[in-house]
Design an enzyme around this catalytic site. Structure first.
Site, PDB file in Angstrom:
ATOM      1  N   LYS A  90       0.864  -1.178   0.000  1.00 27.78           N
ATOM      2  CA  LYS A  90       0.000   0.000   0.000  1.00 27.78           C
ATOM      3  C   LYS A  90       0.900   1.227   0.000  1.00 27.78           C
ATOM      4  O   LYS A  90       2.062   1.153   0.420  1.00 27.78           O
ATOM      5  CB  LYS A  90      -0.851  -0.015   1.281  1.00 27.78           C
ATOM      6  CG  LYS A  90      -2.122   0.772   1.204  1.00 27.78           C
ATOM      7  CD  LYS A  90      -3.299  -0.025   0.685  1.00 27.78           C
ATOM      8  CE  LYS A  90      -4.556   0.811   0.648  1.00 27.78           C
ATOM      9  NZ  LYS A  90      -5.716   0.087   0.177  1.00 27.78           N
ATOM     10  N   GLY A 190     -24.182   3.798   4.222  1.00 25.11           N
ATOM     11  CA  GLY A 190     -23.367   4.300   3.112  1.00 25.11           C
ATOM     12  C   GLY A 190     -24.037   4.042   1.772  1.00 25.11           C
ATOM     13  O   GLY A 190     -24.167   2.890   1.351  1.00 25.11           O
ATOM     14  N   GLY A 192     -22.897   5.035  -1.133  1.00 26.77           N
ATOM     15  CA  GLY A 192     -21.860   5.376  -2.113  1.00 26.77           C
ATOM     16  C   GLY A 192     -21.841   4.373  -3.252  1.00 26.77           C
ATOM     17  O   GLY A 192     -22.854   3.705  -3.540  1.00 26.77           O
ATOM     18  N   VAL A 194     -20.371   1.404  -3.635  1.00 21.97           N
ATOM     19  CA  VAL A 194     -20.633   0.006  -3.281  1.00 21.97           C
ATOM     20  C   VAL A 194     -22.053  -0.144  -2.733  1.00 21.97           C
ATOM     21  O   VAL A 194     -22.802  -1.044  -3.148  1.00 21.97           O
ATOM     22  CB  VAL A 194     -19.599  -0.513  -2.246  1.00 21.97           C
ATOM     23  CG1 VAL A 194     -19.937  -1.931  -1.838  1.00 21.97           C
ATOM     24  CG2 VAL A 194     -18.185  -0.451  -2.815  1.00 21.97           C
TER      25      VAL A 194
END
Ligand code: NAD
Length: 365
Positions: A90, A190, A192, A194
C-alpha cells in the site's frame, strides 16, 4: 551498535516493520512537486504487492506510517484469502487530495513506484481517481485501476458489491440455514458506489432494505431508482431491528457503543477495518451471537478486478472469481465454529496458512 542505543526515530520504523514482518518501506520525497509519500511492501511471497495509494492530510509522519503499515498487511491477507497470486502493499501520500494534486506530483510518484521494479503495483484508494492513475502510468506500468478506454478495469465498486452480496448470503446460510435473503431485513450504512450496487442486488432478491448516508442527495437518488428502500437517519442505523447490518461507509463502526445497540445476527459489509479493535470486538461479536463476515474476506471484489486487469481484463471472469467468496466464506465460518474462534481469526489463519505453505514449498514469487 546495540538496538537500544539507536535514536527513538530510527527504532520507530524498523521495530514496527519487525512486529508484523514487513519486507520493505520506501520513503519518497520530492521538493519541487511537494511529494511526500510512503510505500510499504508487507509480503511478496504470493506475488507482487498490489494495493492502492491513499492521499490524506495526515497530522504527522507517524500517523501516515501507522496507516500504510496496517493497510499493506491487510492487503496480504485479502489477496491470500481471495486465492490471488498477489502480495500485500500500500502507499500513502501526505497531502490534501482536494487542493494539492498535480500531474507532476503523480508522475514523480510513478517514478518511485517504478524504482521498485514491479515488486509494488499501485491502484486507487481514498483521495484518488483514474486521473491520477493515468498520470502514474506515464512513468510506470506498475499501476492498475486505469480507465476502460485505456484497457483498464474501470470502477471496481460493482464487483466489490457483488462479493459483499455473495458473502452476505454465505453468512445468512450459516446463521439461518438458508442463503435466501427474501424477506430479510438488511440495514446498509453508506449510499456510495458500493452501497448503491448492493441495494440493487438485495432489492432484486426481495430483501427489506434500510439505508442511510450523511448526504441526503445520494439517498434521494437511490430512492428514485428503488422506491421500496426505507431511508433512515445516520445515527438511527445502529438501533434498527434488522437481521443483517452492512457497513459500507466507514471503518470502526463495530465498537463498544454500537455493540450495545446492534440487534442484528449478521454483520456483512464492504467498509475496511469494521472492527474498531480486531481482537476485542472480534471476540465481542462472537459472544453476542453475531456472525461477523470479515471485511477483507468479502470486500475482495475490487482487488480481484485489479488482478484481472493485469492479466488482460475480463469482467465476467472477475465476477466469477468474486463469486468464489461465497464458498470461501462458508469455509471460514465453519472453521470458526469448529475451532471456537472469532471469524476474523479463522480468516487470518487461513490467509497465513496459504502464504506460509507456498513459502515452505519454495514457490516464492
Ligand atoms: P464511497 O465514498 O463511494 O461511499 C461511501 C459513502 O458513505 C458516501 O456516500 C458517504 O457519504 C457515506 N458516509 C460517510 N460517512 C457516513 C456516515 N457516518 N454515515 C452514513 N454514511 C456515511 O465509497 P465506496 O467505494 O462505496 O466504498 C465504501 C466502503 O467500502 C469504503 O469504506 C471503502 O474503503 C470500502 N471498499 C470499497 C471498495 C470499492 O471497490 N469501492 C473495495 C474495498 C473496500
Amino acid at each position: 551498535m546495540a538496538t537500544s542505543t539507536l535514536p527513538v526515530t530510527e527504532q520507530l520504523v524498523l521495530s514496527r516493520m519487525e512486529k508484523y514482518d514487513h519486507e520493505e518501506v520506501l520513503f519518497c520525497h520530492d521538493r519541487t512537486t511537494g511529494l511526500k509519500a510512503i510505500i510499504a511492501i508487507h509480503n511478496t511471497t504470493l506475488g507482487p504487492a498490489l494495493g492502492g495509494t491513499r492521499m490524506w492530510p495526515y497530522q504527522n509522519e507517524a500517523e501516515a506510517l501507522h496507516d500504510v503499515l496496517r493497510l499493506s498487511r491487510g492487503m496480504t491477507y485479502k489477496s491470500a484469502l481471495a486465492g490471488l497470486d498477489l502480495g500485500g502493499g500500500k502507499a500513502v501520500i501526505i497531502g490534501d487530495a482536494r487542493t494539492q494534486k498535480t500531474e507532476a506530483m503523480f508522475r514523480r510518484f510513478g517514478r518511485f513506484v517504478d524504482s521498485l521494479n514491479g515488486r509494488y503495483i499501485t491502484a486507487e484508494d481514498v483521495g484518488m481517481s483514474t486521473t491520477e492513475m493515468v498520470n502514474i502510468r506515464k512513468e510506470t506500468s506498475n499501476v492498475a485501476g486505469l480507465p476502460e478506454e485505456m484497457g483498464g478495469s474501470g470502477d471496481p465498486s460493482p464487483v466489490t458489491a457483488y462479493g459483499v452480496y455473495v458473502g452476505m448470503k454465505a453468512a445468512a446460510k450459516t446463521a439461518y440455514g438458508s442463503d435466501d435473503l427474501k424477506g430479510r431485513k438488511v440495514s446498509i450504512q453508506g449510499a456510495g458506489n458500493v452501497g448503491h450496487a448492493l441495494v440493487g442486488h438485495l432489492v432484486k432478491e426481495g430483501a427489506e432494505v434500510f439505508l442511510t448516508d450523511i448526504h441526503p442527495e445520494k439517498l434521494d437518488a437511490i430512492k428514485r431508482e428503488f422506491p421500496a428502500v426505507n431511508l433512515v437517519a445516520p445515527e438511527a442505523i445502529y438501533d434498527l431491528d434488522v437481521d443483517i447490518y452492512s457497513p459500507c461507509a466507514l471503518g470502526a463502526t463495530v465498537n463498544d457503543d454500537t455493540l450495545k445497540r446492534l440487534k442484528c445476527s449478521v454483520i456483512a459489509g464492504a467498509a475496511n477495518n469494521q472492527l474498531a479493535n480486531e481482537e476485542l470486538h472480534g471476540k465481542a461479536v462472537m459472544e453476542k451471537g453475531i456472525l461477523y463476515a470479515p471485511d477483507f474476506l468479502i470486500n475482495a471484489g475490487g482487488i480481484i478486478n485489479c488482478a484481472w486487469e493485469r492479466k488482460g481484463y475480463n469482467r465476467q471472469a472477475a465476477m466469477n472469481q468474486t463469486e468464489e467468496i461465497y464458498n470461501t466464506a462458508l469455509r471460514i465460518f465453519k472453521a470458526s465454529a469448529d475451532l471456537g474462534i472469532p471469524t476474523f481469526l479463522a480468516a487470518n489463519q487461513a490467509a497465513e496458512h496459504r502464504v506460509s505453505s507456498m513459502r515452505d514449498a519454495g514457490l516464492r514469487f
